[in-house]
Design an enzyme around this catalytic site. Structure first.
Site, PDB file in Angstrom:
ATOM      1  N   TYR A 224      53.479  28.097  32.139  1.00  0.00           N
ATOM      2  CA  TYR A 224      53.129  29.520  32.077  1.00  0.00           C
ATOM      3  C   TYR A 224      54.201  30.316  31.336  1.00  0.00           C
ATOM      4  CZ  TYR A 224      49.776  28.842  35.991  1.00  0.00           C
ATOM      5  OH  TYR A 224      48.741  28.446  36.794  1.00  0.00           O
ATOM      6  N   GLY A 225      53.762  31.317  30.620  1.00  0.00           N
ATOM      7  CA  GLY A 225      54.696  32.188  29.894  1.00  0.00           C
ATOM      8  C   GLY A 225      55.480  33.136  30.771  1.00  0.00           C
ATOM      9  N   ASP A 226      55.100  33.273  32.040  1.00  0.00           N
ATOM     10  CA  ASP A 226      55.813  34.213  32.910  1.00  0.00           C
ATOM     11  C   ASP A 226      56.640  33.486  33.973  1.00  0.00           C
ATOM     12  OD1 ASP A 226      53.778  33.227  34.470  1.00  0.00           O
ATOM     13  OD2 ASP A 226      52.930  35.167  35.021  1.00  0.00           O
TER      14      ASP A 226
ATOM     15  N   ALA B  57      97.907  58.940  16.099  1.00  0.00           N
ATOM     16  CA  ALA B  57      96.958  59.466  17.078  1.00  0.00           C
ATOM     17  C   ALA B  57      96.082  60.552  16.482  1.00  0.00           C
ATOM     18  CB  ALA B  57      97.726  60.022  18.277  1.00  0.00           C
TER      19      ALA B  57
ATOM     20  N   ALA C  38     101.963  64.280   9.489  1.00  0.00           N
ATOM     21  CA  ALA C  38     101.101  64.608  10.628  1.00  0.00           C
ATOM     22  C   ALA C  38     100.343  65.901  10.356  1.00  0.00           C
ATOM     23  CB  ALA C  38     101.948  64.743  11.891  1.00  0.00           C
TER      24      ALA C  38
ATOM     25  N   LYS D 248      53.735  41.747  29.759  1.00  0.00           N
ATOM     26  CA  LYS D 248      54.641  41.178  30.763  1.00  0.00           C
ATOM     27  C   LYS D 248      55.576  40.124  30.197  1.00  0.00           C
ATOM     28  CE  LYS D 248      53.010  38.351  34.020  1.00  0.00           C
ATOM     29  NZ  LYS D 248      52.369  38.002  35.314  1.00  0.00           N
TER      30      LYS D 248
ATOM     31  N   ARG E 194      50.834  44.581  37.318  1.00  0.00           N
ATOM     32  CA  ARG E 194      51.828  45.032  38.301  1.00  0.00           C
ATOM     33  C   ARG E 194      53.188  45.358  37.687  1.00  0.00           C
ATOM     34  NH1 ARG E 194      51.849  40.758  42.877  1.00  0.00           N
ATOM     35  NH2 ARG E 194      50.633  39.501  41.416  1.00  0.00           N
TER      36      ARG E 194
HETATM   37  C1  UD1 Z   1      47.251  29.985  39.225  1.00  0.00           C
HETATM   38  C2  UD1 Z   1      46.618  28.778  39.877  1.00  0.00           C
HETATM   39  C3  UD1 Z   1      47.196  28.596  41.278  1.00  0.00           C
HETATM   40  C4  UD1 Z   1      48.702  28.463  41.192  1.00  0.00           C
HETATM   41  C5  UD1 Z   1      49.281  29.643  40.461  1.00  0.00           C
HETATM   42  C6  UD1 Z   1      50.755  29.442  40.250  1.00  0.00           C
HETATM   43  C7  UD1 Z   1      44.403  28.644  38.932  1.00  0.00           C
HETATM   44  C8  UD1 Z   1      42.969  28.886  39.149  1.00  0.00           C
HETATM   45  N1  UD1 Z   1      45.197  28.963  39.932  1.00  0.00           N
HETATM   46  O1  UD1 Z   1      46.941  31.127  39.989  1.00  0.00           O
HETATM   47  O2  UD1 Z   1      46.662  27.429  41.863  1.00  0.00           O
HETATM   48  O3  UD1 Z   1      49.241  28.373  42.503  1.00  0.00           O
HETATM   49  O4  UD1 Z   1      48.657  29.798  39.184  1.00  0.00           O
HETATM   50  O5  UD1 Z   1      51.297  30.614  39.748  1.00  0.00           O
HETATM   51  O6  UD1 Z   1      44.802  28.147  37.915  1.00  0.00           O
HETATM   52  N2  UD1 Z   1      46.363  33.096  32.300  1.00  0.00           N
HETATM   53  C9  UD1 Z   1      45.775  33.080  31.064  1.00  0.00           C
HETATM   54  N3  UD1 Z   1      44.465  33.424  30.980  1.00  0.00           N
HETATM   55  C10 UD1 Z   1      43.734  33.776  32.064  1.00  0.00           C
HETATM   56  C11 UD1 Z   1      44.361  33.789  33.326  1.00  0.00           C
HETATM   57  C12 UD1 Z   1      45.687  33.434  33.410  1.00  0.00           C
HETATM   58  O7  UD1 Z   1      46.408  32.780  30.059  1.00  0.00           O
HETATM   59  O8  UD1 Z   1      42.558  34.072  31.898  1.00  0.00           O
HETATM   60  C13 UD1 Z   1      47.781  32.741  32.389  1.00  0.00           C
HETATM   61  C14 UD1 Z   1      48.611  33.915  32.864  1.00  0.00           C
HETATM   62  O9  UD1 Z   1      49.129  34.665  31.757  1.00  0.00           O
HETATM   63  C15 UD1 Z   1      49.748  33.213  33.607  1.00  0.00           C
HETATM   64  C16 UD1 Z   1      49.089  31.960  34.145  1.00  0.00           C
HETATM   65  O10 UD1 Z   1      47.950  31.747  33.356  1.00  0.00           O
HETATM   66  O11 UD1 Z   1      50.787  32.853  32.751  1.00  0.00           O
HETATM   67  C17 UD1 Z   1      48.728  32.086  35.606  1.00  0.00           C
HETATM   68  O12 UD1 Z   1      47.883  33.182  35.803  1.00  0.00           O
HETATM   69  P1  UD1 Z   1      47.789  33.898  37.229  1.00  0.00           P
HETATM   70  O13 UD1 Z   1      46.648  34.839  37.171  1.00  0.00           O
HETATM   71  O14 UD1 Z   1      49.120  34.389  37.619  1.00  0.00           O
HETATM   72  O15 UD1 Z   1      47.472  32.646  38.171  1.00  0.00           O
HETATM   73  P2  UD1 Z   1      46.393  32.484  39.275  1.00  0.00           P
HETATM   74  O16 UD1 Z   1      45.088  32.195  38.625  1.00  0.00           O
HETATM   75  O17 UD1 Z   1      46.485  33.550  40.258  1.00  0.00           O
HETATM   76 CA    CA Z   2      51.118  34.735  38.586  1.00  0.00          CA
END
Ligand code: UD1
Ligand code: CA
Length: 502
Positions: free
Chosen positions: A107-109, A386, A429, A26, A19
Site C-alpha cells: 500500500y502507498g500509505d 560588525a 568604520a 494522502k 480523514r
Molecule cells: C484492506 C483489506 C483489509 C486489511 C486492510 C489493511 C480489503 C478488502 N481489505 O482494508 O483486510 O486489513 O486493508 O490496511 O482489501 N485502494 C485502492 N483502490 C481502492 C481501495 C483502496 O487503491 O478502490 C488502496 C488504498 O489507497 C490503500 C489500500 O488500497 O492504499 C487499502 O485501502 P483501505 O481502504 O485503507 O483498506 P480496506 O479496504 O479498508
Molecule cells: Ca487504510
C-alpha cells in the site's frame, strides 16, 4: 539469494484518504523528507522487481507528477470507477504484459514496511507451493482490519472484513496487513472472478484467498513480528505517530553508527541525511534533505540544516541554513541565517545575527557580528567588521561584490554593489563604499567628525547629562545645586522638570 526477483510489485494508492482533511492527496504527505508513497516505492524497489506499478485514483494528477519526479521508472496505472482493493490490483496488472512468477502487493500509505519483511515474504512464498502468502499481524487492537480465518489445522481459509464478519470471526486477533505475495498466473484468473457481493459493494482483493482454497490451492501466512511496520496512515495523528517511530529508527541507526545524539526525541533527521562517526547533535536539531555532516562536527542546539554540507570539526549553533556548505573547522552562529548558495571556507566564521546568500567566504575569513552578505565573493583571511552590509540590491537588480584576501572591512561599512575591494585593503568604520578600492588602500566614505564644545550646557541645561558633564569638567551646572537624580533618588525626568521650574 535463494529467491528470484518478483515479476512485479504493485503499490495500491488510489484510495481517497478523507480523514486527512487535506487538499494534498494522502500518499503525498511527508515523513522524514519523503512522501508516504516514496517510502512505499523505495521498499518495493529494494526487491528489484521486473515491474513496479503504482495504482493511482484520487488526486491522480498530483500523484503522477510526484512519481515522475521521485521515481520516474515507476508505471502509474489508473483505477477505473469500480471501487475496491481487488479492482485496484486488477487495474495495476492491466498496465503490464502477462506475468509469470511472484507478484507482490503493498500500500502507498504504509510507510514503515521494511525491505527485510518484504524479502522474507517473497522468500517464504517462493519456497512454498502456495498460491498466496499473506503478511499478517497481531496488533493490540485489531480494529477494522480484515480478520485472518484459519481452519482447525491452522491453515488460512479466508480473510473476512469486519463489516462482513460474524461475532466469532470479529473476535479473531490475527489480521490482514494488506501485503501479499501471489503466484502471478493464479492471480490473474482469480481477480477476474471477484464480485461486489459484500457489505461495502467493492471488489475485495481479500476474496482471492477463499478463491485459492476453493480451487484446492494453498494459502500461507507470515506473521509480522512488529505490527507497527504494517500500520497505515489514515489521519494526521497516525502520521505524527508513525513519524515518531521513524525518527526513533533513523536516529537510533545513526547512534549505532557512532553519532552522539543528546536528545533523540527532539532530533529529526530526514532519510537521506548522512552523518559521520563522532558527529554530535544537540537538542532541537533538524537535519533535512540531503544534508551531510563530517566527523567531529557539532550541530545545535536548535538548528535546522536543509541540503547543507558541514565539514569535519565545524560547529553550527542555533542557526537556520539552506543549501549551504560549511567548511572544515568553520563556525556558524549563534542565530545566523545561511540562505542558498552560501559557502564558508575552512576555519571561517559566520557569527551571531549574520545573514548570507549566494556568497563564497574564503578559508579563515570571518563575518563575526550582525551583518548581511549577499551575492559576494570574499577571499581568504579577510575580516568583515560588525554590522557591515553588502548592499547588493539597487531596487531593481542584484549586483555582485568581490572582496580580496586579507581585507579589513571596518565596522558598519556599506559596500554598495557592484564593487571590488582589492587584496589587503581596508575600509574605515561607518563608510559607505561606492567605488572600487585598490589593493592595499584605505577607503574612507563618511562625513568628518565635528566637535561643538559646551553644546549640552547650552541646549540641555539642567538635564542629567548636563549634570554629569559638569561633574566631569569641574564646572557648576547652571541653575542646579549639583544634586542629580542619583543623589536624591528621583527619577531622571522629574529632576529636569523641577530644575526648570526653579
Ligand atoms: C484492506 C483489506 C483489509 C486489511 C486492510 C489493511 C480489503 C478488502 N481489505 O482494508 O483486510 O486489513 O486493508 O490496511 O482489501 N485502494 C485502492 N483502490 C481502492 C481501495 C483502496 O487503491 O478502490 C488502496 C488504498 O489507497 C490503500 C489500500 O488500497 O492504499 C487499502 O485501502 P483501505 O481502504 O485503507 O483498506 P480496506 O479496504 O479498508
Ligand atoms: Ca487504510
Amino acid at each position: 539469494v535463494s529467491r528470484s526477483r518478483p515479476a512485479a510489485v504493485v503499490v495500491l494508492a488510489a484510495g481517497e484518504g478523507t480523514r486527512m482533511v487535506s487538499a494534498l492527496p494522502k500518499v503525498l504527505h511527508q515523513l522524514a523528507g519523503r512522501s508516504l508513497l516514496a517510502h512505499a516505492v523505495a521498499a518495493a524497489q529494494d526487491l528489484l522487481p521486473e515491474h513496479l506499478v503504482v495504482v493511482v485514483g484520487h488526486g491522480r494528477e498530483a500523484v503522477r507528477q510526484h512519481l515522475a519526479l521521485v521515481a520516474p521508472e515507476v508505471i502509474a496505472a489508473e483505477q477505473d470507477e469500480v471501487p475496491g482493493t481487488g479492482r485496484a490490483l486488477r487495474c495495476g496488472l492491466a498496465a503490464l504484459p502477462p506475468l509469470e512468477g511472484t507478484v507482490v502487493v503493498t500500500y502507498g500509505d504504509v510507510p514503515l514496511l521494511g525491505t527485510q519483511t518484504l524479502d522474507d515474504l517473497v522468500d517464504q512464498h517462493q519456497r512454498s507451493a502456495d498460491a498466496v502468502t499473506v503478511l499478517t499481524s497481531r496488533p493490540v487492537d485489531p480494529g477494522a482490519y480484515g480478520r485472518v480465518v484459519r481452519d482447525p489445522t491452522g491453515a488460512v481459509t479466508a480473510i473476512v472484513e469486519v463489516r462482513d464478519a460474524s461475532a466469532e470471526q470479529a473476535a479473531i486477533r490475527e489480521v490482514n496487513t494488506g501485503v501479499y505475495a501471489f503466484d502471478a498466473s493464479f492471480l490473474s484468473g482469480a481477480l477476474s472472478r471477484l464480485d461486489k457481493g459484500n457489505a461495502a459493494g467493492e471488489e475485495y482483493l481479500t476474496d482471492v484467498v477463499s478463491i485459492a482454497r476453493a480451487d484446492g490451492l494453498g494459502v500461507g501466512a507470515l506473521l509480522l513480528a512488529d505490527p507497527v511496520e504494517a500500520e497505515g496512515v489514515n489521519d494526521r495523528t497516525q502520521l505524527a505517530a508513525l513519524g515518531r517511530v521513524l525518527r526513533d529508527r533513523i536516529v537510533g541507526g545513526w547512534m549505532r553508527a557512532g553519532v552522539t545524539v543528546v536528545d533523540p526525541e527532539t532530533t529529526w533527521l530526514d532519510v537521506d541525511v548522512e552523518l559521520a562517526p563522532d558527529v554530535t547533535l544537540l537538542p532541537g536539531t533538524h537535519l533535512l534533505g540531503r544534508t551531510t555532516v563530517a566527523a567531529g562536527a557539532t550541530v545545535g542546539p536548535d538548528t535546522t540544516l536543509l541540503d547543507c554540507t558541514v565539514g569535519g570539526g565545524a560547529s553550527v549553533v542555533r542557526s537556520h541554513c539552506v543549501r549551504s556548505d560549511i567548511g572544515e573547522g568553520a563556525s556558524v552562529g549563534p542565530f545566523s541565517h545561511l540562505r542558498p548558495g552560501t559557502s564558508l571556507g575552512a576555519e571561517g566564521k559566520i557569527g551571531a545575527f549574520v545573514e548570507t546568500k549566494s556568497s563564497q567566504i574564503g578559508a579563515g575569513s570571518k563575518v563575526p557580528h550582525l551583518s548581511y552578505v549577499g551575492d559576494a565573493t570574499i577571499g581568504v583571511g579577510t575580516n568583515v567588521g560588525a554590522a557591515t552590509v553588502v548592499v547588493n540590491f539597487d531596487g531593481v537588480d542584484k549586483h555582485r561584490t568581490r572582496i580580496g584576501d586579507h581585507v579589513r572591512i571596518g565596522s558598519d561599512t556599506m559596500l554598495v554593489a557592484p564593487l571590488t575591494v582589492g587584496d589587503g585593503a581596508y575600509t574605515a568604520a561607518g563608510s559607505v563604499i561606492t567605488e572600487d578600492v585598490p589593493a592595499g588602500a584605505m577607503a574612507v566614505g563618511r562625513a568628518r567628525q565635528r566637535i561643538i564644545p559646551g553644546w549640552v550646557a547650552r541646549k540641555r541645561a539642567g538635564t542629567a547629562s548636563d549634570l554629569a558633564a559638569a561633574r566631569a569638567t569641574g564646572q557648576r551646572a547652571e541653575g542646579g545645586d549639583q544634586a542629580g537624580p542619583g543623589h536624591q533618588g528621583q527619577a531622571p525626568g522629574s529632576g529636569r522638570t523641577e530644575e526648570r521650574d526653579q
